[in-house]
Structures are given as C-alpha cells and as structure tokens.
Write a protein that holds these residues in place. Structure first.
Motif, PDB file in Angstrom:
ATOM      1  N   ALA A 159      -0.560   6.732   9.292  1.00  0.00           N
ATOM      2  CA  ALA A 159       0.016   6.193   8.052  1.00  0.00           C
ATOM      3  C   ALA A 159       1.171   5.245   8.380  1.00  0.00           C
ATOM      4  CB  ALA A 159       0.507   7.335   7.165  1.00  0.00           C
ATOM      5  N   ILE A 160       2.008   5.649   9.322  1.00  0.00           N
ATOM      6  CA  ILE A 160       3.155   4.810   9.686  1.00  0.00           C
ATOM      7  C   ILE A 160       2.675   3.521  10.365  1.00  0.00           C
ATOM      8  CG2 ILE A 160       5.222   4.708  11.156  1.00  0.00           C
ATOM      9  CD1 ILE A 160       5.441   7.812  10.515  1.00  0.00           C
ATOM     10  N   GLU A 161       1.661   3.631  11.209  1.00  0.00           N
ATOM     11  CA  GLU A 161       1.092   2.430  11.840  1.00  0.00           C
ATOM     12  C   GLU A 161       0.540   1.463  10.781  1.00  0.00           C
ATOM     13  OE1 GLU A 161      -0.426   4.669  15.960  1.00  0.00           O
ATOM     14  OE2 GLU A 161      -1.887   4.001  14.469  1.00  0.00           O
ATOM     15  N   LEU A 162      -0.151   2.024   9.768  1.00  0.00           N
ATOM     16  CA  LEU A 162      -0.723   1.169   8.714  1.00  0.00           C
ATOM     17  C   LEU A 162       0.392   0.489   7.910  1.00  0.00           C
ATOM     18  CD1 LEU A 162      -3.658   3.421   7.428  1.00  0.00           C
ATOM     19  CD2 LEU A 162      -3.877   1.236   8.617  1.00  0.00           C
ATOM     20  N   LYS A 163       1.468   1.227   7.651  1.00  0.00           N
ATOM     21  CA  LYS A 163       2.611   0.641   6.934  1.00  0.00           C
ATOM     22  C   LYS A 163       3.214  -0.489   7.762  1.00  0.00           C
ATOM     23  CE  LYS A 163       6.813   2.297   7.097  1.00  0.00           C
ATOM     24  NZ  LYS A 163       8.082   3.016   6.927  1.00  0.00           N
ATOM     25  N   MET A 215       0.839  -1.199   0.000  1.00  0.00           N
ATOM     26  CA  MET A 215       0.000   0.000   0.000  1.00  0.00           C
ATOM     27  C   MET A 215       0.878   1.255   0.000  1.00  0.00           C
ATOM     28  SD  MET A 215      -3.144   0.927   2.512  1.00  0.00           S
ATOM     29  CE  MET A 215      -2.203   0.480   3.979  1.00  0.00           C
ATOM     30  N   LYS A 216       0.598   2.141  -0.930  1.00  0.00           N
ATOM     31  CA  LYS A 216       1.366   3.394  -1.009  1.00  0.00           C
ATOM     32  C   LYS A 216       0.542   4.515  -0.388  1.00  0.00           C
ATOM     33  CE  LYS A 216       3.949   4.644  -4.418  1.00  0.00           C
ATOM     34  NZ  LYS A 216       4.351   5.114  -5.765  1.00  0.00           N
ATOM     35  N   ILE A 217       1.099   5.132   0.627  1.00  0.00           N
ATOM     36  CA  ILE A 217       0.374   6.201   1.335  1.00  0.00           C
ATOM     37  C   ILE A 217       1.100   7.528   1.151  1.00  0.00           C
ATOM     38  CG2 ILE A 217      -0.610   6.944   3.536  1.00  0.00           C
ATOM     39  CD1 ILE A 217      -0.406   4.060   4.526  1.00  0.00           C
ATOM     40  N   LEU A 218       0.326   8.559   0.826  1.00  0.00           N
ATOM     41  CA  LEU A 218       0.871   9.913   0.756  1.00  0.00           C
ATOM     42  C   LEU A 218       0.327  10.698   1.949  1.00  0.00           C
ATOM     43  CD1 LEU A 218       2.476  11.986  -1.034  1.00  0.00           C
ATOM     44  CD2 LEU A 218       0.263  12.676  -1.967  1.00  0.00           C
ATOM     45  N   VAL A 219       1.218  11.322   2.703  1.00  0.00           N
ATOM     46  CA  VAL A 219       0.775  12.163   3.819  1.00  0.00           C
ATOM     47  C   VAL A 219       1.173  13.606   3.525  1.00  0.00           C
ATOM     48  CG1 VAL A 219       0.919  12.621   6.292  1.00  0.00           C
ATOM     49  CG2 VAL A 219       1.078  10.273   5.460  1.00  0.00           C
ATOM     50  N   CYS A 220       0.195  14.493   3.531  1.00  0.00           N
ATOM     51  CA  CYS A 220       0.465  15.898   3.245  1.00  0.00           C
ATOM     52  C   CYS A 220       0.621  16.643   4.567  1.00  0.00           C
ATOM     53  CB  CYS A 220      -0.677  16.507   2.449  1.00  0.00           C
ATOM     54  SG  CYS A 220      -1.088  15.497   1.012  1.00  0.00           S
ATOM     55  N   ILE A 221       1.737  17.328   4.719  1.00  0.00           N
ATOM     56  CA  ILE A 221       1.952  18.067   5.968  1.00  0.00           C
ATOM     57  C   ILE A 221       2.139  19.550   5.662  1.00  0.00           C
ATOM     58  CG2 ILE A 221       2.946  16.097   7.201  1.00  0.00           C
ATOM     59  CD1 ILE A 221       5.714  17.397   6.851  1.00  0.00           C
ATOM     60  N   SER A 222       1.685  20.375   6.590  1.00  0.00           N
ATOM     61  CA  SER A 222       1.976  21.800   6.437  1.00  0.00           C
ATOM     62  C   SER A 222       2.759  22.279   7.639  1.00  0.00           C
ATOM     63  CB  SER A 222       0.708  22.616   6.203  1.00  0.00           C
ATOM     64  OG  SER A 222      -0.153  22.471   7.280  1.00  0.00           O
ATOM     65  N   ASN A 223       3.431  23.370   7.417  1.00  0.00           N
ATOM     66  CA  ASN A 223       4.355  23.963   8.369  1.00  0.00           C
ATOM     67  C   ASN A 223       3.620  25.119   9.031  1.00  0.00           C
ATOM     68  OD1 ASN A 223       7.199  23.642   8.913  1.00  0.00           O
ATOM     69  ND2 ASN A 223       7.516  25.705   8.078  1.00  0.00           N
ATOM     70  N   VAL A 224       3.366  25.042  10.329  1.00  0.00           N
ATOM     71  CA  VAL A 224       2.549  26.082  10.969  1.00  0.00           C
ATOM     72  C   VAL A 224       3.247  26.635  12.211  1.00  0.00           C
ATOM     73  CG1 VAL A 224       0.380  25.040  10.183  1.00  0.00           C
ATOM     74  CG2 VAL A 224       1.298  24.398  12.416  1.00  0.00           C
ATOM     75  N   PRO A 225       2.891  27.851  12.617  1.00  0.00           N
ATOM     76  CA  PRO A 225       3.473  28.389  13.857  1.00  0.00           C
ATOM     77  C   PRO A 225       3.062  27.508  15.035  1.00  0.00           C
ATOM     78  CG  PRO A 225       2.200  30.071  12.691  1.00  0.00           C
ATOM     79  CD  PRO A 225       1.938  28.779  12.000  1.00  0.00           C
ATOM     80  N   ASP A 226       3.976  27.289  15.958  1.00  0.00           N
ATOM     81  CA  ASP A 226       3.689  26.526  17.162  1.00  0.00           C
ATOM     82  C   ASP A 226       2.441  27.105  17.851  1.00  0.00           C
ATOM     83  OD1 ASP A 226       4.442  24.668  19.314  1.00  0.00           O
ATOM     84  OD2 ASP A 226       4.744  26.516  20.446  1.00  0.00           O
ATOM     85  N   THR A 227       1.648  26.201  18.426  1.00  0.00           N
ATOM     86  CA  THR A 227       0.373  26.577  19.045  1.00  0.00           C
ATOM     87  C   THR A 227       0.483  27.773  19.992  1.00  0.00           C
ATOM     88  OG1 THR A 227      -0.229  24.268  18.959  1.00  0.00           O
ATOM     89  CG2 THR A 227      -1.508  25.649  20.441  1.00  0.00           C
ATOM     90  N   THR A 228       1.562  27.838  20.742  1.00  0.00           N
ATOM     91  CA  THR A 228       1.663  28.871  21.779  1.00  0.00           C
ATOM     92  C   THR A 228       2.151  30.223  21.230  1.00  0.00           C
ATOM     93  OG1 THR A 228       3.878  28.084  22.270  1.00  0.00           O
ATOM     94  CG2 THR A 228       2.100  27.199  23.615  1.00  0.00           C
TER      95      THR A 228
END
Lengths: 324, 245
Positions: free
Chosen positions: B46-50, B1-14
């Motif tokens: 995704a990593i758990e599924l892999k 199974m090939k999984i693509l995970v899209c991540i974005s770069n955001v300011p830390d919550t605090t």
C-alpha cells in the motif's frame, strides 16, 4: 434441512480433497438424519461425478457454464448460494483449499451463516449446539468453535478426514444453472499460468522438500528423483525460494503454502518455527540433516543425521526397490 | 487513491502457545505482539502504491488499547493515519462488520489485508468485507499493481497462478512475495507520534461463532533415528511401520 457438499474438479476429475469433503458431508447428514447433495462447478464430465455415490452422495447438481471453467469467486458463490437455497441446506461443506477459503467467507455473509475454516473433526451436535474443532496458531493448537447461526459452513482441512468408500454407490447428476450475468465475472482471470509438475503440492499424499542443506540448485535433482521414486510432490524452504533456487510457489511455511500430507520428508531443512507452521499437521515427518542439533528433529517421527548428498541416493535406491 | 490497510495484532511467530488450565483463554503474559506478518505485506505494498501514484494510506485495527504500539509501528512504516475500532476481535464476522462500515464511510478505492492472521488462521475477513460491501475480492494475491481505476493482480492457485484485471473498489488479501516488509526508521518513528490515530466505537456486536475451548496437540513421542549408512531402512519403516508409503 439437508447437507450440501461443494465439489472441486481439476482436469475433469474430482479432487481428492473433495472426496474427503463428500465423506465428511455424508457423515454429517447421517448424524442429523438427512441426505447429502453435492454441487459441482465447471469443467467436469457427469461420469466423473456419479461415483460420488461411493462417498454417500445421492445427487449432484452440475453447473457446467463454460465461463465457470476458471475460478471466479463471486460467480461460484452465486451458484452455491442458489443450490443451498433450492436444497434448503443448513450445513454446507467445502474443502479448505484456496478456492474453498475464498468462497466460504463470501457465502457465509450471503447466507447469514457461521463459518469455520481449517476444520479437523466431525461436528459435536448436542441439541441446538453445533461445535467443530479447527487448527489455530499456525498448527500449534486446536480450538473448539460453536457455530451459532442456523446455517453452518465448514471448510475441511485436507487429509484431516478419511475418504469412506462404499463400492457400487451411484449418484444421479442433474444439470443446474444460476443464471449468471457478465457482472458476476468482473474478476475473471485473463490468463492462467501452470507452474508445477504432475502432482499438486497441496493435494499430495507425500511431499519431499529441500532446504539450504542441498548446498546449491545443482543438487536439486536429488529432491526431484526421490519425489519421483515415491510418487511425491516437491517443495522447498523459504531461504531456498528467497535465494532463487526454486520458485516462491513451492515454498512451504508460515508465509508460503501449508501442507498436511501423510508423509513429509524435509531434506537439509533446519526447521525454523516458520517452516514448522507450514508442515506440522503432516501425519509423519521425516528429517534428514547433517546437524544433529537441528530443531526440526524435535518435530520429526523419523530422522537421519547425515549429508543429503550421501543419504538421499540411498533413499532413492530403496524407494525404487519397493514393489508398488 | 485512498487505500485502507487492515492490520491485526498477533503473538510473535516464535511464541510458545499456552492456555489457561480450563482451556478457555490464551495466556498472553510475557507474549510479544506484532503486526500480523501477512498484513505487513499488504501494508508495505500500500505504501509503495502511494509513493508511486499519490493518495493516502489509512490503517485500521479492530482491537483494544493494547494494540496501539503496533498501530504506531504501521504509521512509522509510512501509513498516514489510523483508526482503531475499540473492540476485542473474537469473531471474523464481528471484525468484518467493523471494517466494512469504516471502509464505506471513508470511501476507499482499495482495501488491503493479509490472507489470514497467524493466530486464528480464519482466512475469512477479506471475503466477508467484500461481500458486505458488494465489491469483488481477490485472494490470495501475490502481486498488485494499479492503473487508473483498474488493478492488475496475480493470484496464487493450486499448481500455478492467474493474472486478473479487476475494477476498483476492490478488496485484496496479500501473501508473499507481494512486497518486502520495511523496518521503520528513526524519522518514521518520530513522525508517527504526531500522526492522527482515531479511536472509534464498534458499529455492531454481531458474532457468528464462539470459541468454547483451546487444546494443545499431543506431544510427539520423539524421533526414531536411523543410521546414515543404512538409510534405505527408512523406506521400509515408512512402509511397514508408519504405513505411509
């Protein structure tokens, strides 16, 4: 050109957030010299829709295909897109609900339109420029966004606009069908599990929420009884959900549910920044905490420094004494 | 199974949010950027599924070079390789277009991401990617399992949840409690350095919205404290003064 408002229904009734969307849509229609039509999908009687005339809606297109009684994004998008095409709608208004947010983005691509979610203001229209204000940075700021495509799709944040009611207005309800195929229902739910009480947390005007200051699940009746006395929905902070006192779907905060009620009462919640992100667009915030240094007090309008088990019973008593 | 995970770069919550004096830009000076918290749930699942079914996890980020530390972090957590589309992500459609193109090119079975980013709170990209690819989207999912070519999911709805079975390929947006995010260990950090991170050009620059201005909400006027012994007075104030009851 026209304005199309997407109406969500629950238990045969129009949701409050959709009445807000209808009022918003009527105002946009008035500002642009056109009329507002609505499209309603699923399990609702025509009678419940005629009163949308009070919010300025002239006609309601109703697709009551029984397969649409559960929410299926691809099928809903097809129905709305077909209605938008038929009505030549240039502005489409949704609620910023789970449903609205799930369909708005697909609809935007299908119609080649611009989408703004989490919208808190009526549009500023100047010639060809069409700009709305939306909440960003988890409620810590606003941004004014110009929608640059011909078709504009707007998801209105709950409780951000007033419901305008003109008594006696009546909308005509027309049957509508989008000729859906089985393939449109590929992600239809196999099972639906209802978990909350009578009042939906995301629709509630008053929310009573508890945190670790309640000391243990055995004290949760304080939250429930105060909510009952005020006609409120109940919620909790993340630590409370994490330790299993309450289920995760009641967790309000950055990674949980975002609420924007008229009144949010936080009991025994210190007010971590992640919690604030879920509640800081509430109109009035009340904080009850025995620690006077709790950061939540900085975001609060009213506060009581005291132990929840002593303060809340007094509130319940006072709430019961209110004449409804 | 090939999984693509899209991540974005955001300011830390605090992060304390501030803007330039003309309100046109977000002040990034001194701000720590993290992987968007919702995307971390998607990445971990995704990593758990892999680990359970085999296959691979590719991470995709639409961003400029300054996002690479967080892409490396995703590789350290367990992704196999990464793609960075070299483009400033200023609009949801602009980003979705990139993801859809590279998702199609890579022939992925599952495309996972968070339900929204904590900076722009658009809640748009998953649906746009699904529509661009002509495949279903389930959003927001709180549980995801895969069996052969079928995914079983739990989707949060107002006042409850739904159980959904959906065919792959599929776009899923994640929300807590889909998975418990992991902290990269030393071995992961070391191996992440040698994992492939491909930088590619954007495939179109078609934006549908344009941010004109940012503004902070008016400051709160301060809390009105009511003594605990006369707590009942609060209810009267909420009715008569605040008019919310």
């Amino acid at each position: 050109m026209s304005v199309l408002v997407v109406i969500e229904c629950a238990n045969g009734e129009v949701k409050k957030s959709s009445l807000e969307a209808a009022s918003y849509g009527s105002k946009v229609a008035a500002a642009t010299g056109t009329s507002a039509t609505a499209v309603a999908i699923g399990d609702v009687q025509a009678d419940a829709l005629t009163s949308l005339g009070e919010q300025g809606i002239s006609r309601v297109l109703l697709d009551n295909d029984s397969r649409l009684h559960n929410f299926v994004p691809s099928a809903y998008v097809k129905v709305i897109a077909k209605a938008a095409e038929q009505e030549n709608s240039s502005v489409i208004i949704l609620s910023n609900s789970n449903i609205g947010a799930a369909i708005g983005s697909r609809l935007a691509v299908k119609l080649g339109g611009s989408l703004a979610t989490n919208v808190v203001s009526l549009p500023q229209i100047n010639g060809s420029s069409f700009t709305v204000r939306r909440g960003v940075f988890s409620g810590k700021a606003f941004s004014d966004v110009e929608l640059t495509s011909d078709k504009k799709i707007i998801a209105v944040k709950k409780n951000a606009v007033e419901i305008e009611t003109t008594a006696g207005g009546t909308a005509t309800v027309e049957n509508f069908s989008a000729d859906l195929s089985d393939a449109d229902f590929a992600t239809a739910p196999k099972e639906t599990i209802k978990q909350s009480g009578d009042i939906l947390l995301t629709e509630a005007e008053v929310v009573v929420s508890g945190g670790r200051g309640l000391k243990g699940p055995e004290n949760w009746h304080l939250i429930e009884n105060l909510a009952k006395a005020l006609g409120a929905a109940t919620a909790c902070s993340k630590p409370v959900a994490d330790v299993g006192w309450r289920p995760h779907h009641e967790h309000v905060g950055q990674t949980g549910i975002t609420v924007s009620p008229n009144l949010y009462i936080g009991v025994g919640i210190s007010g971590a920044i992640q919690h604030l992100a879920g509640v800081n667009s509430s109109k009035v915030i009340v904080v009850i905490n025995k620690d006077p240094e709790a950061p939540f007090f900085k975001a609060a309008d009213y506060g009581i420094v005291g132990d929840a088990t002593e303060v809340v019973p007094k509130l319940i008593e006072a709430a019961k004494a209110l004449d409804k | 199974m090939k999984i693509l995970v899209c991540i974005s770069n955001v300011p830390d919550t605090t992060t304390k949010i501030t803007f330039s004096p003309d309100g046109k830009t977000f002040n990034t000076a001194g701000v720590q950027f993290v992987i968007n918290p919702y995307d971390e749930y998607a990445l971990t699942r995704a990593i758990e599924l892999k680990e359970a079914h085999g296959g691979s996890v590719t991470v995709l980020n639409v961003g400029e070079a300054d996002t690479e530390p967080n892409i490396r972090k995703a590789l350290a957590i367990g992704a196999d390789d990464a793609i960075r589309v070299n483009l400033k992500p200023t609009d949801a459609y602009l980003v979705s277009q990139q993801i859809a193109y590279y998702a199609k090119e890579g022939g992925f079975d599952l495309i996972l991401m968070g339900r929204e980013s904590i900076d722009y709170n658009g809640y748009q990209v998953h649906g746009m990617v699904g529509e661009l690819l002509g495949i279903p989207t389930v959003a927001p999912a709180i549980k995801l399992d895969v069996n052969g070519s079928t995914a079983t999911l739990e989707r949060e709805i107002e006042g409850g949840k739904e159980i959904i079975e959906a065919p792959l390929p599929l776009v899923v947006s994640a929300q807590q409690p889909m998975a418990e995010p992991r902290i990269p260990n030393m071995r992961g950090i070391m191996t992440a350095r040698t994992k492939p991170l491909k930088v590619v050009d954007p495939v179109g620059q078609d934006a549908k919205t344009s941010v004109q201005n940012y503004e902070l909400p008016p400051a709160k006027s301060g809390v009105k404290l009511i003594p605990a012994e006369s707590a009942g007075d609060l209810i009267k104030l909420l009715r008569n003064e605040a008019k919310v009851l």
